[in-house]
Scaffold this motif. Sequence first.
Motif: not given
Length: 325
Positions: A211-222, A260-269
């Motif tokens: 999962a990328y942007a697992p917390l959203g992304s302020k950079g994309i808004a910029t 929540w993401i980790i418990e779904r069996g995914l990785s997050a960055i």
Amino acid sequence: MVCDKFLTFNNGVKMPALGIGTWQAPEKEVEEALNLALEAGYRHIDCAPVYLNEGVIGRVLKSWIDSGKITREELFITTKLPPPALIPEAVETVLKKSLADLQLEYVDLYLIHVPFGIKFDEAKGEFIKDDGGVVPDMTTDHVAVWKSMEAVLEKGLTKSIGVSNFNMKQIQRILDNCSVQPANLQIEHHVYLQQKDLINFCKAKGITVTAYAPLGSKGIATLNKAAGVDRQLPDLMDIEEVKSIAAAHGKTPAQILLRWIIERGLSAIPKSTNPERLKQNLNIFDFKLSAEEVEKLNALDANIRVCDFAFFKGVERHPEFPFAS
């Protein structure tokens, strides 16, 4: 605290479930953040040529390895084939450039960054544009590019290969024509964009998901603003259900979203350059969400995509644009 939870690829390679993203981090900022991250215990680092910082990342990694503070084998490094290089003959050349910048003999995971090619002016060092924005390279051939991905794997330049931002149809095309299956799919994934069908498809095919942007992304808004795109993006840290669950566990909203993401069996960055948040994001393995809490978070799915590449106006004309309705 080093992340001791791993995802195992279909080829047996293990990837730390939590890593650090490096997108939109200027050189000085990424140098400081990466040193802090390695000190905190991060070993999974997500890179890409289009982030324009692989050189400084390489200097930091070499410093840590040369000093004996870490071994190459302890690290998990991902990089990606960029949109202008989405042609078979560019795969090895571009990967070798990344390896030179990262000062590594191999990466652990090499991904096709996006499923659409974009024309690039090498002399000017910029994307070719017309009145519709960037000019898509309509000759994109996923099967031919994947054969070149398999070739760099065979040469030992990477330990695993995969894709990013691909949809089910595009992944299936590769599966139908490959000798080596993709080991990993990297996609935008968070409580507001859960992509359950795509994730279930990957799990059924033995493909892990990051999962990328697992917390959203302020950079994309910029980026959107710079491209003249006026679109309100959600603040995932301000969701009432997330804040309530965080308070119940004595954790931050970010820690709940990542757990929540980790418990779904995914990785997050998640990407962060803040020393305290870097430590907090890694400190998510000492608690579990209840079934009721997971249900509440699952119910937040709203199909809200943060990274729709609106900042790359013109790519939606490509026949392989992955989010076409």
